[in-house]
Design a protein around this motif. Structure first.
Motif, PDB file in Angstrom:
ATOM      1  N   ILE A 119       0.832  -1.217   0.000  1.00 24.39           N
ATOM      2  CA  ILE A 119       0.000   0.000   0.000  1.00 24.39           C
ATOM      3  C   ILE A 119       0.860   1.257   0.000  1.00 24.39           C
ATOM      4  O   ILE A 119       0.526   2.247  -0.662  1.00 24.39           O
ATOM      5  N   MET A 120       1.985   1.233   0.725  1.00 25.73           N
ATOM      6  CA  MET A 120       2.853   2.402   0.855  1.00 25.73           C
ATOM      7  C   MET A 120       3.398   2.873  -0.495  1.00 25.73           C
ATOM      8  O   MET A 120       3.534   4.069  -0.741  1.00 25.73           O
ATOM      9  N   MET A 121       3.699   1.921  -1.386  1.00 27.35           N
ATOM     10  CA  MET A 121       4.345   2.284  -2.641  1.00 27.35           C
ATOM     11  C   MET A 121       3.350   2.652  -3.752  1.00 27.35           C
ATOM     12  O   MET A 121       3.743   3.253  -4.748  1.00 27.35           O
ATOM     13  N   VAL A 122       2.072   2.328  -3.570  1.00 28.66           N
ATOM     14  CA  VAL A 122       1.061   2.620  -4.599  1.00 28.66           C
ATOM     15  C   VAL A 122       0.961   4.116  -4.900  1.00 28.66           C
ATOM     16  O   VAL A 122       1.071   4.520  -6.058  1.00 28.66           O
ATOM     17  N   PRO A 123       0.758   4.997  -3.881  1.00 31.72           N
ATOM     18  CA  PRO A 123       0.668   6.423  -4.216  1.00 31.72           C
ATOM     19  C   PRO A 123       1.976   7.004  -4.740  1.00 31.72           C
ATOM     20  O   PRO A 123       1.952   7.932  -5.560  1.00 31.72           O
TER      21      PRO A 123
END
Length: 199
Positions: A119-123
């Motif tokens: 989730i951290m790398m998605v944005p």
């Protein structure tokens, strides 16, 4: 439900803690950007600098995109490097962190690290692809390639710094999950871009 609740709690905590710091860092970084690319406005005092910053933010889409990218990047760096405790042996868990359960003192404990790393790398990759959309191209293969490659390089850099600075542990699972998150971010960017074009 327990897993979902833990993920939401960890994400909200991760967003809340570094928010003010990341906002200030992004604001100051964009001052540096203005000084580097528009030196004609430098050295005229704080009032002039603040007015120039505000005008560029209001007028230029790229300036706003870059500000958002710096903000997202600093949030990630705060979570992974800047707010970590020193570890005596950063290589103690190189092959750990693949599942959602880990053993602590002989008990099975629920962990959401892998999901959070995705989730951290998605944005990050989504905003990166959006900021430099002219360079990344239109094709989904090119976008996925760029987003995956960038996430991999960024993740390896973070893990290497954790190793060298003894901040956290070096884990191959973090690199894998971050890269998967980067590819998902690129895929989401591509999907949103296609929908916007159709509308």
């Amino acid at each position: 439900m327990e897993l979902l609740g833990k993920i939401i709690t960890n994400i909200l905590t991760a967003l809340y803690e570094p928010f003010g710091f990341s906002l200030l860092l992004s604001f100051m970084t964009m001052f540096f950007y203005l000084y580097a690319y528009e030196p004609g406005e430098a050295g005229k005092g704080w009032k002039s600098a603040l007015v120039t910053w505000y005008e560029r933010f209001k007028e230029r889409v790229f300036f706003r995109k870059l500000f958002l990218l710096v903000f997202v990047t600093s949030m990630i760096l705060f979570r992974t490097l800047l707010n970590r405790n020193l570890w005596l042996n950063p290589l103690s868990n190189v092959l750990d962190g693949w599942g959602i359960w880990k053993t602590v003192n002989g008990e099975q404990v629920l962990t959401t690290e892998g999901i959070e790393n995705v989730i951290m790398m998605v944005p990050f990759t989504g905003v990166l692809m959006w900021t430099f959309e002219e360079k990344t191209g239109n094709g989904w293969r090119k976008i996925l390639w760029h987003s995956g490659k960038t996430a991999l390089i960024f993740s390896v850099s973070i893990e290497t710094l954790q190793l060298l600075l003894r901040l956290g542990t070096f884990q191959l699972s973090d690199i894998f999950y971050n890269t998967v998150g980067g590819v998902i971010g690129g895929l989401m960017y591509y999907g949103i871009r296609k929908v916007r074009k159709r509308l």
